[in-house]
Design an enzyme around this catalytic site. Structure first.
Site, PDB file in Angstrom:
ATOM      1  N   SER A   1       0.863  -1.195   0.000  1.00 26.96           N
ATOM      2  CA  SER A   1       0.000   0.000   0.000  1.00 26.96           C
ATOM      3  C   SER A   1       0.891   1.234   0.000  1.00 26.96           C
ATOM      4  O   SER A   1       2.099   1.145   0.244  1.00 26.96           O
ATOM      5  CB  SER A   1      -0.867  -0.038   1.270  1.00 26.96           C
TER       6      SER A   1
ATOM      7  N   TYR B   1      -2.044  -0.300  10.173  1.00 31.34           N
ATOM      8  CA  TYR B   1      -2.146  -0.712   8.759  1.00 31.34           C
ATOM      9  C   TYR B   1      -0.890  -0.311   8.006  1.00 31.34           C
ATOM     10  O   TYR B   1      -0.311  -1.113   7.260  1.00 31.34           O
ATOM     11  CB  TYR B   1      -3.385  -0.053   8.151  1.00 31.34           C
TER      12      TYR B   1
END
Ligand SMILES: NC(=O)c1ccc[n+]([C@@H]2O[C@H](COP(=O)([O-])OP(=O)(O)OC[C@H]3O[C@@H](n4cnc5c(N)ncnc54)[C@H](O)[C@@H]3O)[C@@H](O)[C@H]2O)c1
Length: 280
Positions: free
Chosen positions: A163, A176
């Site tokens: 990501s 995350y």
């Protein structure tokens, strides 16, 4: 679905974790359109049925299998089901993952918050731990279990999903971001480790896509964009969210036996330029 280009995966067997999700489901359909047999893996096999039905309607072959990417036992069982059905596995896409809502910090910065409003100090670290487990452990464990049957297979490929949070921390989602940074690191580690076994290991690093998982962070209940959404657009040189289908070409390139046979350990951003723009 229309593929950006065609590659030939006939005779190959792919497992996609999180295969009933938005991006995972799209990857399942794309791999099947290239001729791969696809195991749509999710915690509940029945959630993968619409993806399987789409694949079959387009003339492809798919099964749904249930497994939790954090459970060794369920992954071993899923692997055996796939091997019993098709005799081999040569592509693994580790797509299960995402940000855990209860691990989000509601502010971009700390500002001496009084009262009982949630902030970093009051966040339950067990929720952050479960976010790290889902994303990092939920990538390492399927790699260990499915990878063991991929050694020596032709065109053996593992694709992880990183990501933009891996390039630098995204505000509000420290667990995350940390987990995705670790996934990028693990991808590079595994690329070296497996290099002589014939398994290539690469990752996609998606930028910002409008999917159900991030919807509440990016859009108000009335559909108008949140201030965070505006920042994302302003920080993306191409000035827009990606369409999940924009990821397909990058996936097909990385699993292509001809197109990327000497490529391993790459974290490929698909992000409209987000990762290379610091805002000034
Ligand atoms: N949507 C984005 O903008 C974006 C950006 C960067 C990275 N990603 C990553 O892409 C991947 C797919 O995201 P998505 O947007 O399609 O989300 P999604 O929620 O639609 O898909 C995630 C899938 O993972 C499954 N899953 C969750 N926990 C699981 C578990 N323990 N075992 C097995 N399956 C489990 C869910 O059921 C779901 O099917 C994730 O890794 C996410 O972090 C998404």
């Amino acid at each position: 679905m229309e593929l950006p280009f065609q590659i030939d995966l006939s005779g190959e067997v792919a497992v996609v974790t999180g295969g009933s999700g938005i991006i995972g489901g799209m990857f399942c359909r794309a791999l099947a359109l290239c001729g791969a047999k696809v195991a749509v893996l999710g915690r509940k096999a029945e959630n993968g049925e619409p993806v399987k039905a789409d694949i079959e309607a387009a003339g492809g072959e798919a099964i749904t299998v249930s497994a939790d990417v954090m459970s060794k036992e369920s992954l071993e069982k899923a692997k055996q089901e796939i091997l019993d059905k098709w005799g081999k596995i040569n592509i693994l896409v580790n797509c299960a993952g995402g940000a855990v809502k209860s691990a989000q910090i509601p502010q971009d910065q700390f500002s001496d918050i009084e009262g009982d409003m949630l902030n970093f100090f009051t966040t339950d670290m067990e929720n952050v731990r479960s976010e790290l487990d889902l994303n990092l452990y939920g990538t390492m464990l399927p790699t260990q279990i499915f990878g063991a049957s991929m050694v020596g297979q032709e065109n053996a490929n593992i694709i992880n999903i990183s990501s933009m949070g891996a390039y630098g921390p995204l505000t509000r989602i420290p667990g995350y971001s940390s987990a995705k940074a670790a996934i990028s690191n693990f991808t590079e580690w595994a690329a070296n480790y497996f290099a002589k076994s014939g398994i290539r290991v690469n990752a996609l690093a998606p930028g910002f896509f409008q999917t159900t998982q991030n919807h509440a962070l990016h859009f108000n209940p009335d559909g108008t964009p949140t201030p965070r959404s505006k920042k994302i657009i302003d920080s993306t040189p191409m000035g827009k969210y990606g369409d999940p289908e924009d990821l397909i070409g990058a996936l097909l390139f990385l699993v292509s036996p001809k197109g990327s046979s000497f490529v391993t350990g790459v974290i490929l951003p698909v992000d409209g330029g987000f990762h290379c723009y610091l805002g000034v």
